[in-house]
Scaffold this motif. Structure first.
Motif, PDB file in Angstrom:
ATOM      1  N   GLY A   1      36.025  33.311  41.190  1.00  0.00           N
ATOM      2  CA  GLY A   1      36.848  32.168  40.835  1.00  0.00           C
ATOM      3  C   GLY A   1      37.612  32.419  39.557  1.00  0.00           C
ATOM      4  O   GLY A   1      37.593  33.524  38.988  1.00  0.00           O
ATOM      5  N   ASN A   2      38.294  31.383  39.089  1.00  0.00           N
ATOM      6  CA  ASN A   2      39.110  31.534  37.883  1.00  0.00           C
ATOM      7  C   ASN A   2      38.256  31.842  36.659  1.00  0.00           C
ATOM      8  O   ASN A   2      38.669  32.588  35.769  1.00  0.00           O
ATOM      9  N   ALA A   3      37.037  31.261  36.607  1.00  0.00           N
ATOM     10  CA  ALA A   3      36.193  31.447  35.431  1.00  0.00           C
ATOM     11  C   ALA A   3      35.652  32.867  35.338  1.00  0.00           C
ATOM     12  O   ALA A   3      35.471  33.401  34.240  1.00  0.00           O
ATOM     13  N   LEU A   4      35.390  33.487  36.484  1.00  0.00           N
ATOM     14  CA  LEU A   4      34.790  34.826  36.478  1.00  0.00           C
ATOM     15  C   LEU A   4      35.382  35.688  37.595  1.00  0.00           C
ATOM     16  O   LEU A   4      34.758  35.898  38.637  1.00  0.00           O
ATOM     17  N   PRO A   5      36.588  36.196  37.407  1.00  0.00           N
ATOM     18  CA  PRO A   5      37.167  37.103  38.401  1.00  0.00           C
ATOM     19  C   PRO A   5      36.358  38.389  38.492  1.00  0.00           C
ATOM     20  O   PRO A   5      35.646  38.765  37.558  1.00  0.00           O
ATOM     21  N   THR A   6      36.481  39.077  39.595  1.00  0.00           N
ATOM     22  CA  THR A   6      35.719  40.309  39.791  1.00  0.00           C
ATOM     23  C   THR A   6      36.062  41.358  38.736  1.00  0.00           C
ATOM     24  O   THR A   6      35.189  42.109  38.294  1.00  0.00           O
ATOM     25  N   GLU A   7      37.329  41.411  38.320  1.00  0.00           N
ATOM     26  CA  GLU A   7      37.699  42.410  37.321  1.00  0.00           C
ATOM     27  C   GLU A   7      37.056  42.109  35.964  1.00  0.00           C
ATOM     28  O   GLU A   7      36.712  43.034  35.213  1.00  0.00           O
ATOM     29  N   ARG A   8      36.870  40.814  35.657  1.00  0.00           N
ATOM     30  CA  ARG A   8      36.198  40.458  34.412  1.00  0.00           C
ATOM     31  C   ARG A   8      34.723  40.831  34.482  1.00  0.00           C
ATOM     32  O   ARG A   8      34.149  41.318  33.508  1.00  0.00           O
ATOM     33  N   LEU A   9      34.120  40.632  35.632  1.00  0.00           N
ATOM     34  CA  LEU A   9      32.706  40.983  35.793  1.00  0.00           C
ATOM     35  C   LEU A   9      32.497  42.471  35.553  1.00  0.00           C
ATOM     36  O   LEU A   9      31.506  42.883  34.927  1.00  0.00           O
ATOM     37  N   LEU A  10      33.427  43.279  36.017  1.00  0.00           N
ATOM     38  CA  LEU A  10      33.303  44.726  35.846  1.00  0.00           C
ATOM     39  C   LEU A  10      33.522  45.149  34.386  1.00  0.00           C
ATOM     40  O   LEU A  10      33.111  46.232  33.994  1.00  0.00           O
ATOM     41  N   GLU A  11      34.135  44.265  33.598  1.00  0.00           N
ATOM     42  CA  GLU A  11      34.257  44.544  32.166  1.00  0.00           C
ATOM     43  C   GLU A  11      32.948  44.278  31.423  1.00  0.00           C
ATOM     44  O   GLU A  11      32.714  44.822  30.342  1.00  0.00           O
ATOM     45  N   LEU A  12      32.099  43.436  32.018  1.00  0.00           N
ATOM     46  CA  LEU A  12      30.849  43.040  31.357  1.00  0.00           C
ATOM     47  C   LEU A  12      29.667  43.911  31.765  1.00  0.00           C
ATOM     48  O   LEU A  12      28.630  43.900  31.085  1.00  0.00           O
TER      49      LEU A  12
END
Length: 454
Positions: A81-92
């Motif tokens: 979703g907007n809060a946690l896109p897959t690309e952001r998850l891969l940054e974490l």
């Protein structure tokens, strides 16, 4: 230290997390198991019928894994979703393993499927299992005398059994009180479970099938003429060559075909060689029945239409003809297979493996196998991840990803929050004179978990 996110806390996700922390090739792995729901266990909690306590007891094994100090449960976290896109998850995280299942049911693709009273078995299972997405569902059970279940797998048997069961037998389960109350008011007296192919091709297990015959106050019938259409039914040599489950199923069905009805108040009819062609409805837009075409074996393992039709009365139709994966925003998707393209569990983008992205479970292989099938599937994926570990750990990560999730506006439910939900469900059960009873809605689950404290 290798930091991995596993998206999904059902069996495939938990098995992936377990394999990651128990292996010895890469020491010091830490795993966060993320789930959209505030409760863990996936289909073991929200897909296994409430009267199947032995299978539901698998939650104990999954619980042991999730309580490992190297694993952290983070519920109420929606990925994609907007809060946690897959690309952001891969940054974490160094790596992400997607174990998001196959949540959509297949359609029959026939006229009348949009009528009121036609539902997927998936929706019905979610409702009586207390899935919060299904809390607002209604199935009009007080107005249903006759139901049709289309399908010949274990889910079809499950929903048939729940419709035919008496309330007294469901009260000891953890079924949500609204669902139990609706089933108590049900006037269902006949449930027909209909398959387009023959009895030897049924996908139900013998244990599930036999359970129908143990229901109090229910006559179970199979039509001898329909069973006889199966080429192997009257051929002992051909029957002996069948897989053991199919042989046992035929014997159970033969017994029901030969037995005299006992005159019990409810009836389950197992029908074969009938292909759904239309859902029939009245002027009010509600289902009144289904039209089927009689099929016959085509000699190649399939069936062909005969041009002979039969109408079966029904005020409720549940289709149970399989599941499909659902695209997750940010991940590639093969619409034909309903899965994420992969190579030994590595997500494939534009023909190449995407470093750090992996899949396991139904979203990897499709909706096949039993719960235990997820274990070797997860092991294959984790093996691929560990082979990539040297490249993965070269990337620096920010501090604890939990801080980033909260900064994005998410309110993760950690393990103490889940334990608070369990305690609230136990208290709810005591107040109703029952055992633990599921909280079926989002507001109730989150209030019980109190994410701000968890």
């Amino acid at each position: 230290m290798l930091r991995v996110a596993v998206v999904g806390s059902g069996p495939s996700g938990v098995y992936a997390a377990q394999t990651l922390v128990q292996q010895r090739e890469v020491p010091g792995v830490r795993v966060d198991v993320l789930d959209r729901l505030p409760a863990p266990y996936g289909l073991v909690r929200y897909g296994v019928a409430p009267d199947h306590e032995k299978i539901k007891s698998l939650q104990g094994s999954l619980r042991t894994v999730l309580e490992d100090e190297r694993i952290r449960f983070l519920g109420n976290v929606e990925v994609g979703g907007n809060a946690l896109p897959t690309e952001r998850l891969l940054e974490l995280y160094h790596a992400v393993v997607y174990c998001v299942g196959a949540a959509r049911d297949r359609m029959l693709g026939i006229p009348g499927e949009e009528l009121t009273g036609v539902h997927s078995a998936t929706a019905f299972v979610s409702w009586y299992s207390g899935h919060p997405d299904a809390a607002a569902q209604t199935f009009g059970l007080p107005g249903v005398d006759t139901a049709v279940v289309v399908g010949a797998g274990n889910v079809a048997v499950d929903v048939t059994r729940i419709l035919a069961r008496g309330t007294a037998e469901l009260t000891p389960t953890d079924m949500p009180q609204p669902a139990l109350g609706a089933l108590a008011e049900s006037r269902v007296r006949t449930v027909s479970m209909v398959a387009r192919r023959g009895p030897s091709q049924g996908r139900f297990t013998t244990k599930e099938l036999r359970e129908l015959g143990t229901l109090p106050e229910v006559d179970v019938r199979a039509d001898p003429a329909e069973l006889a259409l199966d080429p192997v039914y009257g051929d002992p040599a051909a029957a002996a060559a069948l897989p053991a489950v199919a042989r046992r199923n035929l014997e159970v069905l033969r017994g029901w075909a030969q037995a005299d009805p006992a005159g019990r108040p409810r009836r389950v009819a197992l029908r074969f060689y009938l292909r759904p062609v239309e859902v029939l409805g009245g002027p009010d837009g509600r289902v009144t029945g289904m039209r089927f075409e009689r099929t016959a074996p085509d000699g190649r393992g399939g069936v062909t239409g005969t041009g002979v039709y039969e109408d079966v009365e029904a005020q409720l139709v549940l289709r149970s003809v399989g599941y499909r994966g659902v695209p997750l925003a940010g991940l590639p998707f093969d619409p034909a297979k309903g899965t994420v393209p992969h190579a030994a569990g590595r997500v494939v983008r534009a023909g190449r493996a995407s470093l750090g992205e992996y899949v396991a479970g139904w979203i990897k292989r499709g909706p096949t196998g039993v719960i235990g099938t997820n274990r070797p599937c997860a092991k294959e994926t984790v093996s691929s991840l560990l082979q990539d570990a040297g490249a993965l750990v070269r990337r620096d990560l920010p501090d604890d990803p939990l801080n980033a999730l909260r900064a994005a506006g998410l309110r993760p439910v950690r393990w103490p929050g889940w334990l608070a939900i369990e305690a609230a469900e136990a208290a709810l059960g005591r107040s109703l004179g029952r055992r633990s009873v599921k909280i079926p809605d989002w507001a109730g689950l989150l209030a019980a978990a109190d994410p701000d404290r968890s």
